[in-house]
Design a protein around this motif. Structure first.
Motif, PDB file in Angstrom:
ATOM      1  N   PRO A 157      -1.155   7.385  18.616  1.00 45.25           N
ATOM      2  CA  PRO A 157      -0.984   7.700  20.026  1.00 45.25           C
ATOM      3  C   PRO A 157      -0.740   6.418  20.819  1.00 45.25           C
ATOM      4  O   PRO A 157      -1.102   5.327  20.377  1.00 45.25           O
ATOM      5  N   PRO A 158      -0.164   6.549  22.005  1.00 46.64           N
ATOM      6  CA  PRO A 158       0.170   5.349  22.774  1.00 46.64           C
ATOM      7  C   PRO A 158      -1.050   4.483  23.073  1.00 46.64           C
ATOM      8  O   PRO A 158      -2.099   4.982  23.468  1.00 46.64           O
ATOM      9  N   ARG A 159      -0.871   3.182  22.843  1.00 52.16           N
ATOM     10  CA  ARG A 159      -1.913   2.196  23.144  1.00 52.16           C
ATOM     11  C   ARG A 159      -1.363   0.994  23.897  1.00 52.16           C
ATOM     12  O   ARG A 159      -2.124   0.177  24.372  1.00 52.16           O
ATOM     13  N   PHE A 160      -0.040   0.868  23.950  1.00 58.80           N
ATOM     14  CA  PHE A 160       0.593  -0.253  24.636  1.00 58.80           C
ATOM     15  C   PHE A 160       1.541   0.300  25.690  1.00 58.80           C
ATOM     16  O   PHE A 160       2.449   1.064  25.373  1.00 58.80           O
ATOM     17  N   PHE A 161       1.309  -0.100  26.944  1.00 63.25           N
ATOM     18  CA  PHE A 161       2.013   0.497  28.069  1.00 63.25           C
ATOM     19  C   PHE A 161       2.668  -0.547  28.962  1.00 63.25           C
ATOM     20  O   PHE A 161       2.099  -1.611  29.214  1.00 63.25           O
ATOM     21  N   ALA A 162       3.839  -0.197  29.475  1.00 65.67           N
ATOM     22  CA  ALA A 162       4.449  -0.940  30.573  1.00 65.67           C
ATOM     23  C   ALA A 162       3.799  -0.433  31.854  1.00 65.67           C
ATOM     24  O   ALA A 162       3.600   0.772  32.029  1.00 65.67           O
ATOM     25  N   ILE A 163       3.458  -1.352  32.731  1.00 65.55           N
ATOM     26  CA  ILE A 163       2.904  -1.007  34.035  1.00 65.55           C
ATOM     27  C   ILE A 163       4.073  -0.939  35.010  1.00 65.55           C
ATOM     28  O   ILE A 163       4.738  -1.948  35.247  1.00 65.55           O
ATOM     29  N   PHE A 164       4.321   0.237  35.560  1.00 63.75           N
ATOM     30  CA  PHE A 164       5.397   0.404  36.535  1.00 63.75           C
ATOM     31  C   PHE A 164       4.817   0.358  37.944  1.00 63.75           C
ATOM     32  O   PHE A 164       3.872   1.067  38.258  1.00 63.75           O
ATOM     33  N   SER A 165       5.423  -0.479  38.760  1.00 63.12           N
ATOM     34  CA  SER A 165       5.082  -0.558  40.170  1.00 63.12           C
ATOM     35  C   SER A 165       6.400  -0.632  40.924  1.00 63.12           C
ATOM     36  O   SER A 165       7.273  -1.430  40.579  1.00 63.12           O
ATOM     37  N   GLY A 166       6.564   0.213  41.915  1.00 59.26           N
ATOM     38  CA  GLY A 166       7.822   0.239  42.648  1.00 59.26           C
ATOM     39  C   GLY A 166       8.987   0.707  41.797  1.00 59.26           C
ATOM     40  O   GLY A 166      10.125   0.343  42.055  1.00 59.26           O
ATOM     41  N   GLY A 167       8.696   1.484  40.760  1.00 61.26           N
ATOM     42  CA  GLY A 167       9.742   2.072  39.927  1.00 61.26           C
ATOM     43  C   GLY A 167      10.270   1.198  38.808  1.00 61.26           C
ATOM     44  O   GLY A 167      11.153   1.622  38.058  1.00 61.26           O
ATOM     45  N   ILE A 168       9.758  -0.035  38.677  1.00 60.11           N
ATOM     46  CA  ILE A 168      10.219  -0.911  37.593  1.00 60.11           C
ATOM     47  C   ILE A 168       9.029  -1.480  36.832  1.00 60.11           C
ATOM     48  O   ILE A 168       7.923  -1.583  37.371  1.00 60.11           O
ATOM     49  N   PRO A 169       9.236  -1.849  35.552  1.00 58.50           N
ATOM     50  CA  PRO A 169       8.135  -2.484  34.813  1.00 58.50           C
ATOM     51  C   PRO A 169       7.713  -3.777  35.500  1.00 58.50           C
ATOM     52  O   PRO A 169       8.555  -4.603  35.881  1.00 58.50           O
ATOM     53  N   ALA A 170       6.406  -3.921  35.679  1.00 56.99           N
ATOM     54  CA  ALA A 170       5.863  -5.086  36.367  1.00 56.99           C
ATOM     55  C   ALA A 170       4.821  -5.821  35.528  1.00 56.99           C
ATOM     56  O   ALA A 170       4.338  -6.866  35.930  1.00 56.99           O
ATOM     57  N   GLY A 171       4.488  -5.258  34.380  1.00 55.06           N
ATOM     58  CA  GLY A 171       3.478  -5.881  33.538  1.00 55.06           C
ATOM     59  C   GLY A 171       3.226  -5.058  32.304  1.00 55.06           C
ATOM     60  O   GLY A 171       3.957  -4.108  32.006  1.00 55.06           O
ATOM     61  N   SER A 172       2.166  -5.435  31.608  1.00 58.57           N
ATOM     62  CA  SER A 172       1.820  -4.784  30.353  1.00 58.57           C
ATOM     63  C   SER A 172       0.312  -4.629  30.258  1.00 58.57           C
ATOM     64  O   SER A 172      -0.439  -5.490  30.728  1.00 58.57           O
ATOM     65  N   ILE A 173      -0.115  -3.531  29.653  1.00 56.84           N
ATOM     66  CA  ILE A 173      -1.530  -3.328  29.376  1.00 56.84           C
ATOM     67  C   ILE A 173      -1.629  -2.609  28.041  1.00 56.84           C
ATOM     68  O   ILE A 173      -0.816  -1.730  27.740  1.00 56.84           O
ATOM     69  N   GLY A 174      -2.578  -3.031  27.239  1.00 53.56           N
ATOM     70  CA  GLY A 174      -2.719  -2.417  25.924  1.00 53.56           C
ATOM     71  C   GLY A 174      -4.152  -2.393  25.473  1.00 53.56           C
ATOM     72  O   GLY A 174      -4.995  -3.157  25.959  1.00 53.56           O
ATOM     73  N   ILE A 175      -4.412  -1.493  24.552  1.00 52.58           N
ATOM     74  CA  ILE A 175      -5.739  -1.371  23.963  1.00 52.58           C
ATOM     75  C   ILE A 175      -5.605  -1.500  22.451  1.00 52.58           C
ATOM     76  O   ILE A 175      -4.716  -0.918  21.841  1.00 52.58           O
ATOM     77  N   LEU A 176      -6.474  -2.311  21.886  1.00 56.18           N
ATOM     78  CA  LEU A 176      -6.481  -2.540  20.445  1.00 56.18           C
ATOM     79  C   LEU A 176      -7.705  -1.871  19.846  1.00 56.18           C
ATOM     80  O   LEU A 176      -8.839  -2.245  20.171  1.00 56.18           O
ATOM     81  N   THR A 177      -7.476  -0.885  19.007  1.00 54.43           N
ATOM     82  CA  THR A 177      -8.600  -0.236  18.339  1.00 54.43           C
ATOM     83  C   THR A 177      -9.137  -1.188  17.277  1.00 54.43           C
ATOM     84  O   THR A 177      -8.390  -1.905  16.625  1.00 54.43           O
ATOM     85  N   LYS A 178     -10.418  -1.225  17.153  1.00 50.31           N
ATOM     86  CA  LYS A 178     -11.081  -2.097  16.183  1.00 50.31           C
ATOM     87  C   LYS A 178     -11.469  -1.274  14.956  1.00 50.31           C
ATOM     88  O   LYS A 178     -11.400  -0.043  14.963  1.00 50.31           O
ATOM     89  N   ASP A 179     -11.882  -1.951  13.905  1.00 52.93           N
ATOM     90  CA  ASP A 179     -12.241  -1.245  12.679  1.00 52.93           C
ATOM     91  C   ASP A 179     -13.552  -1.791  12.127  1.00 52.93           C
ATOM     92  O   ASP A 179     -14.225  -2.595  12.756  1.00 52.93           O
ATOM     93  N   ASN A 180     -13.887  -1.302  10.945  1.00 52.43           N
ATOM     94  CA  ASN A 180     -15.090  -1.706  10.244  1.00 52.43           C
ATOM     95  C   ASN A 180     -16.296  -1.460  11.154  1.00 52.43           C
ATOM     96  O   ASN A 180     -16.371  -0.410  11.784  1.00 52.43           O
TER      97      ASN A 180
END
Length: 183
Positions: free
Chosen positions: A60-83
């Motif tokens: 499932p999606p974990r890495f996203f473009a942040i849209f502000s004002g209709g255009i990509p303005a940044g990035s945010i992501g989540i990294l699932t851990k293991d063990n």
């Protein structure tokens, strides 16, 4: 898929955003506050390499473009851990410098935190930020994250030894925000 909250939209990264990603990330002030995995200068080929590696596994999606004002303005992501850390997710982000201080990262953090607690079997989300990055620390605090620790002389960036901070949100004291998720 889209996650909507306040004035921002989060969309999974796509190759069509490669040039914009390169434009945003090719900023020394951004690179200076991130791990060394993000090169500087950041070129179109760096964006394409990262996107071609990320897109096939972003389900499932974990890495996203942040849209502000209709255009990509940044990035945010989540990294699932293991063990033994499998109930944790690490969150990371950056934003176009011209938009710093406008609440966009705070909204993105609230959105992704709500999404992560809703979609993943986790108990804790955390971020590790440079202690001298006051803007990032404020955004985390406004999004309800709590500073758990200051790790003294924990990192080296640009040949300077620095402190870092660990911020977290726990499921047990998390109240989800009202976000809209469009398939």
């Amino acid at each position: 898929m889209e996650i909507l909250f306040r004035d921002i939209i989060l969309k999974p990264w796509s190759l069509e955003y490669a040039a914009r990603l390169a434009e945003i990330a090719n900023n020394r002030n951004i690179a200076d506050n991130l791990r060394d995995g993000l090169p500087y200068p950041y070129r179109l080929e760096d964006a394409l390499t990262w996107l071609n590696m990320t897109i096939p596994v972003n389900i499932p999606p974990r890495f996203f473009a942040i849209f502000s004002g209709g255009i990509p303005a940044g990035s945010i992501g989540i990294l699932t851990k293991d063990n033994i850390y499998r109930k944790n997710i690490e969150i990371g982000y950056f934003l176009e410098e011209e938009l710093w201080g406008k609440g966009i990262i705070t909204a993105a953090l609230i959105s992704v935190t709500t999404y992560a607690f809703r979609e993943f079997d986790i108990e804790r989300i955390y971020a590790e930020v440079f202690a001298d990055n006051q803007g990032s620390r404020r955004a985390l605090e406004k999004a309800g994250y709590v500073c758990e620790a200051i790790l003294r002389k924990n990192i080296i960036k640009n040949n300077i030894i620095k402190d870092s901070c660990i911020y977290s949100r726990l499921r047990e004291n998390f109240t989800p925000a009202f976000i809209k998720i469009n398939p």
